[in-house]
Write a protein that holds these residues in place. Structure first.
Motif, PDB file in Angstrom:
ATOM      1  N   ASN A  64      15.931  22.427  25.097  1.00 28.55           N
ATOM      2  CA  ASN A  64      17.319  22.880  25.006  1.00 28.55           C
ATOM      3  C   ASN A  64      17.560  24.150  25.822  1.00 28.55           C
ATOM      4  O   ASN A  64      18.618  24.753  25.754  1.00 28.55           O
TER       5      ASN A  64
ATOM      6  N   ARG B 192      23.197  22.543  27.924  1.00 28.11           N
ATOM      7  CA  ARG B 192      23.221  22.498  26.458  1.00 28.11           C
ATOM      8  C   ARG B 192      24.438  21.750  25.923  1.00 28.11           C
ATOM      9  O   ARG B 192      24.427  21.266  24.809  1.00 28.11           O
TER      10      ARG B 192
ATOM     11  N   PHE C  19      18.961  22.749  13.257  1.00 33.00           N
ATOM     12  CA  PHE C  19      17.878  23.663  12.930  1.00 33.00           C
ATOM     13  C   PHE C  19      17.433  23.527  11.473  1.00 33.00           C
ATOM     14  O   PHE C  19      18.185  23.073  10.611  1.00 33.00           O
TER      15      PHE C  19
ATOM     16  N   ASN D 279      21.875  27.101  10.091  1.00 33.55           N
ATOM     17  CA  ASN D 279      22.541  28.016  11.019  1.00 33.55           C
ATOM     18  C   ASN D 279      24.026  27.739  11.172  1.00 33.55           C
ATOM     19  O   ASN D 279      24.572  27.849  12.263  1.00 33.55           O
TER      20      ASN D 279
ATOM     21  N   PHE E 160      27.910  28.860  10.816  1.00 34.55           N
ATOM     22  CA  PHE E 160      28.501  30.186  10.956  1.00 34.55           C
ATOM     23  C   PHE E 160      29.190  30.547   9.635  1.00 34.55           C
ATOM     24  O   PHE E 160      30.174  29.911   9.259  1.00 34.55           O
TER      25      PHE E 160
ATOM     26  N   HIS F 160      31.140  32.821   8.587  1.00 31.06           N
ATOM     27  CA  HIS F 160      32.500  33.355   8.545  1.00 31.06           C
ATOM     28  C   HIS F 160      33.539  32.301   8.899  1.00 31.06           C
ATOM     29  O   HIS F 160      34.721  32.612   9.000  1.00 31.06           O
TER      30      HIS F 160
ATOM     31  N   SER G 169      19.158  33.484  14.913  1.00 25.21           N
ATOM     32  CA  SER G 169      19.383  32.046  14.742  1.00 25.21           C
ATOM     33  C   SER G 169      20.870  31.709  14.873  1.00 25.21           C
ATOM     34  O   SER G 169      21.215  30.583  15.253  1.00 25.21           O
ATOM     35  N   GLN G 170      21.743  32.659  14.563  1.00 27.03           N
ATOM     36  CA  GLN G 170      23.174  32.427  14.743  1.00 27.03           C
ATOM     37  C   GLN G 170      23.491  32.278  16.231  1.00 27.03           C
ATOM     38  O   GLN G 170      24.285  31.426  16.622  1.00 27.03           O
TER      39      GLN G 170
ATOM     40  N   ALA H  67      21.296  31.375  18.525  1.00 31.84           N
ATOM     41  CA  ALA H  67      20.660  30.135  18.975  1.00 31.84           C
ATOM     42  C   ALA H  67      21.557  28.939  18.669  1.00 31.84           C
ATOM     43  O   ALA H  67      21.741  28.057  19.510  1.00 31.84           O
ATOM     44  N   ALA H  68      22.142  28.936  17.466  1.00 25.46           N
ATOM     45  CA  ALA H  68      23.009  27.817  17.087  1.00 25.46           C
ATOM     46  C   ALA H  68      24.218  27.751  18.003  1.00 25.46           C
ATOM     47  O   ALA H  68      24.595  26.675  18.480  1.00 25.46           O
ATOM     48  N   ALA H  69      24.818  28.908  18.281  1.00 26.98           N
ATOM     49  CA  ALA H  69      26.010  28.932  19.124  1.00 26.98           C
ATOM     50  C   ALA H  69      25.677  28.489  20.550  1.00 26.98           C
ATOM     51  O   ALA H  69      26.381  27.659  21.140  1.00 26.98           O
TER      52      ALA H  69
ATOM     53  N   SER I 279      23.205  26.661  21.508  1.00 26.71           N
ATOM     54  CA  SER I 279      22.810  25.250  21.554  1.00 26.71           C
ATOM     55  C   SER I 279      24.042  24.341  21.575  1.00 26.71           C
ATOM     56  O   SER I 279      23.957  23.193  21.985  1.00 26.71           O
ATOM     57  N   LEU I 280      25.184  24.868  21.116  1.00 31.81           N
ATOM     58  CA  LEU I 280      26.413  24.075  21.175  1.00 31.81           C
ATOM     59  C   LEU I 280      27.061  24.157  22.552  1.00 31.81           C
ATOM     60  O   LEU I 280      28.093  23.535  22.795  1.00 31.81           O
TER      61      LEU I 280
ATOM     62  N   HIS J  40      33.056  34.787  19.302  1.00 33.14           N
ATOM     63  CA  HIS J  40      33.411  33.920  18.175  1.00 33.14           C
ATOM     64  C   HIS J  40      32.387  33.925  17.051  1.00 33.14           C
ATOM     65  O   HIS J  40      32.717  33.594  15.917  1.00 33.14           O
ATOM     66  N   VAL J  41      31.142  34.267  17.363  1.00 28.42           N
ATOM     67  CA  VAL J  41      30.105  34.154  16.333  1.00 28.42           C
ATOM     68  C   VAL J  41      29.551  35.523  15.924  1.00 28.42           C
ATOM     69  O   VAL J  41      29.509  35.850  14.739  1.00 28.42           O
TER      70      VAL J  41
ATOM     71  N   PRO K 239      32.652  38.764  15.022  1.00 25.03           N
ATOM     72  CA  PRO K 239      33.366  38.668  13.740  1.00 25.03           C
ATOM     73  C   PRO K 239      32.471  38.985  12.546  1.00 25.03           C
ATOM     74  O   PRO K 239      32.894  39.666  11.609  1.00 25.03           O
ATOM     75  N   GLN K 240      31.233  38.508  12.595  1.00 24.68           N
ATOM     76  CA  GLN K 240      30.319  38.791  11.479  1.00 24.68           C
ATOM     77  C   GLN K 240      29.885  40.249  11.478  1.00 24.68           C
ATOM     78  O   GLN K 240      29.783  40.891  10.425  1.00 24.68           O
TER      79      GLN K 240
ATOM     80  N   ARG L 179      32.716  42.643  10.302  1.00 22.14           N
ATOM     81  CA  ARG L 179      32.879  42.528   8.859  1.00 22.14           C
ATOM     82  C   ARG L 179      31.786  43.314   8.145  1.00 22.14           C
ATOM     83  O   ARG L 179      32.033  43.998   7.168  1.00 22.14           O
TER      84      ARG L 179
ATOM     85  N   ARG M 271      30.070  39.846  -0.933  1.00 26.40           N
ATOM     86  CA  ARG M 271      29.755  38.814   0.048  1.00 26.40           C
ATOM     87  C   ARG M 271      28.266  38.742   0.312  1.00 26.40           C
ATOM     88  O   ARG M 271      27.683  37.684   0.371  1.00 26.40           O
TER      89      ARG M 271
ATOM     90  N   ALA N 128      26.443  37.170  -2.397  1.00 21.78           N
ATOM     91  CA  ALA N 128      26.656  35.726  -2.359  1.00 21.78           C
ATOM     92  C   ALA N 128      25.772  35.095  -1.303  1.00 21.78           C
ATOM     93  O   ALA N 128      25.189  34.034  -1.506  1.00 21.78           O
TER      94      ALA N 128
ATOM     95  N   ARG O 125      22.192  32.457  -1.843  1.00 18.69           N
ATOM     96  CA  ARG O 125      22.178  31.132  -1.282  1.00 18.69           C
ATOM     97  C   ARG O 125      20.760  30.611  -1.111  1.00 18.69           C
ATOM     98  O   ARG O 125      19.885  31.318  -0.680  1.00 18.69           O
TER      99      ARG O 125
END
Lengths: 276, 296
Positions: free
Chosen positions: A78, A106, A113, A117, A119, A121, B190-191, B193-195, B197-198, B208-209, B212-213, B216, B289, B292, B296
């Motif tokens: 990837n 990608r 994963f 992962n 998001f 928010h 990992s956040q 990596a996820a973004a 990978s998209l 966007h990822v 914002p986090q 906050r 938050r 919470a 998880r």
């Protein structure tokens, strides 16, 4: 090395790749072809000279001990990790050529994963529509419609406006799969997607993956679920010491392995009660 | 025994009426008694401390004079319009400087997270800036800008007010940059990596990822810095503009009475209360938050 222009999936074979192997320009039906992949982290060699071919509609399952390089291989494919040597071709396009834009590559590969992962928010729906809207420039209404249709198919339509932390692990992982499916990837990489789940939630995720196989999705799956591997794999690859030690149909690799080390690995799994 | 009996009633039968057990009722009664006891003790001790303080202060030999010089109602009323007008300046300056410092801080933090040799100059500059201006005392920066820049006699030199505002912005921007950076770096890889990978680009991932986090997560410390900025805005009076404190000083000089300072102080507190309340609320929400997320 040959040059590589951004080639659409409809024009494979126009880039022959490195010519140092006899089968160098044979891409017929191949979605993914890895040759001589080498990757180390701070002097620790994780992948050494690894070759892997994945044909269209194939489901390849990677098994092997922790640290055998399964996850690293997926991350390299990837382009999340740069490789130290070798070549990777996607639909005949050389994606590890120096001038290739990884973001474009990608867009055609989906990845799921171990830890979902999602998001935190964003709502489930926003998680799913982010890439279509921002990357693929799909109009918002269309993206939402498509997302809702997918969610409905996996039985999560009522969760569309929830935040991920209100969902169970299994639901989160199914959302993560939907999030990548909406981009219609050519290839789906699943990295131990059930390892973080409570046992009673594993089934719902595996069912979804089985459905994907039936729809013809090309997948590379790293997993510890041997029973699942047996059911879903067209081919099982046993990774050891940074290369594929043994590969073949699941009945053979899991039932009657040739290599002593494969047998020892499976023996340990059976003792741990993970082989169904 | 009653305890046994209630257990039987509530047993495995489908939804029957719920009766708390004897033990549960006893626990609740005990807790009620404890709460009442704490309330009584707190009331008595507060009253004792308060009355003592009042007696000591009002009974002191100099109390009458102090009351005359610091808490004179007549002087306070006289000073109020001028001080309030000064406070209006503080308020406008605060809003301007807050927006400026947040912008500078965020951009600097982003510059410091950029990777790759192309961005080296930008990264180095941002690092130098945060090192330098977190160390430099605000008063010195203020003096340098307010008295130094007009000394250059360039045409189009902005007013002292604007220069003072710039001093506040660059000093606070350096602090806020570090707060933002801490927030950005607290977002798990990992956040990203996820973004990625998209297919999202680095910039889209940030926008966007990550941001914002991050924002906050750091909004409590950011708001806290805003409260501090609100007070430091008053330092601009050192350069000439008449803010609330400077107005109080002028009033004091005319009446030989310190009450205007007290008026200014009270107004500052009143101005800060809403901001502090918002900070507390945001902090509480962030904490909830986090827990919470942790559960998880």
């Amino acid at each position: 090395m040959t040059t590589s222009e951004p080639i659409s999936p409809t024009t494979p074979r126009s880039d022959p790749g490195p010519g140092d192997r006899p089968d160098a320009d044979d891409f017929s039906g191949l979605v993914l072809r890895c040759r001589g992949i080498r990757k180390s982290f701070r002097g620790n060699l994780v992948l050494r000279d690894l070759d892997l071919d994945v044909a269209e509609h194939d489901v390849v399952v990677l098994i092997g001990a922790s640290g055998s390089g399964k996850s690293t291989l997926l991350r390299c494919v990837n382009l999340l990790e740069p490789i130290d040597d070798g070549t990777i071709h996607l639909d005949g396009e050389h994606i590890t050529a120096p001038q290739v834009n990884p973001d474009r590559v990608r867009q055609r590969i989906g990845m799921v994963f171990q830890a979902f992962n999602l998001f935190p928010h964003m709502t489930v729906l926003e998680n799913i529509t982010l890439a279509p809207e921002r990357v693929h420039k799909v109009p918002r209404a269309t993206a939402r419609e498509k997302a809702m249709a997918l969610l409905k198919r996996v039985g999560l339509a009522d969760k569309a406006h929830e935040y991920p932390d209100r969902l169970s692990g299994g639901q989160q992982q199914r959302v993560a799969i939907v999030r990548t499916l909406i981009n219609s990837p050519r290839l789906l990489l699943l990295d131990e997607v059930t390892s973080a789940l409570d046992p009673e939630l594993v089934g719902e995720v595996l069912t979804m993956i089985r459905d994907l196989k039936n729809e013809g999705m090309t997948m590379v799956i790293a997993t510890h679920e041997m029973g699942f591997a047996r059911q879903v794999a067209d081919r099982v690859c046993f990774l050891e010491g940074g290369r594929i030690l043994e590969q073949g149909p699941p009945e053979q690799v899991l039932g009657d392995p040739v290599e002593a080390r494969t047998r020892r690995f499976l023996q340990r799994i059976i003792e741990a009660g993970r082989l169904s | 025994m009653t305890a046994h009996k209630t257990l039987e009633v509530g047993g495995l039968e489908p939804p029957t009426e719920y009766h708390p057990s004897v033990w549960q009722r006893e626990r609740e009664a005990y807790r009620r008694r404890q709460t009442f006891r704490s309330f009584v003790i707190a009331t008595i001790s507060t009253a004792v401390v308060g009355v003592t303080l009042v007696l000591v202060i009002t009974g002191s030999p100099g109390w009458e004079r102090v009351k005359q010089t610091f808490f004179n109602a007549e002087v306070a009323l006289d000073a109020l319009p001028a001080v309030a007008e000064g406070l209006w300046l503080n308020l406008r300056l605060l809003v301007g400087c807050a927006i400026g410092a947040l912008t500078v801080g965020l951009l600097t933090a982003l510059a410091r997270t950029l990777r790759g040799p192309v961005f080296f100059p930008l990264r180095a500059l941002a690092t130098l800036y945060t090192y330098g201006f977190r160390g430099a005392p605000l008063i010195i920066v203020l003096y340098l800008l307010v008295f130094g820049v007009p000394g250059l006699r360039l045409s189009g030199t902005p007013s002292v007010l604007v220069l003072g505002g710039i001093a506040l912005v660059i000093t606070y921007g350096a602090y806020l940059a570090e707060v933002f950076r801490a927030g950005i770096e607290s977002i798990h890889p990992s956040q990203v990596a996820a973004a990625r990978s998209l297919g999202l680009t680095y910039r889209q991932t940030m926008r966007h990822v990550v941001l914002p986090q991050a924002i906050r997560r750091v909004s409590p410390p950011l708001l806290n810095d805003m409260v501090a900025l609100q007070k430091d805005v008053g330092l601009i009076s050192l350069a000439g503009p008449i803010d609330a404190i400077r107005a109080a000083q002028i009033e004091t000089a005319q009446s030989y009475n310190f009450t205007p300072y007290v008026v200014a102080g009270v107004l500052f507190i009143l101005l800060a209360i809403p901001l502090i309340a918002v900070t507390d609320w945001v902090t509480l929400r962030a904490a909830r938050r986090q827990s919470a997320e942790g559960a998880r």
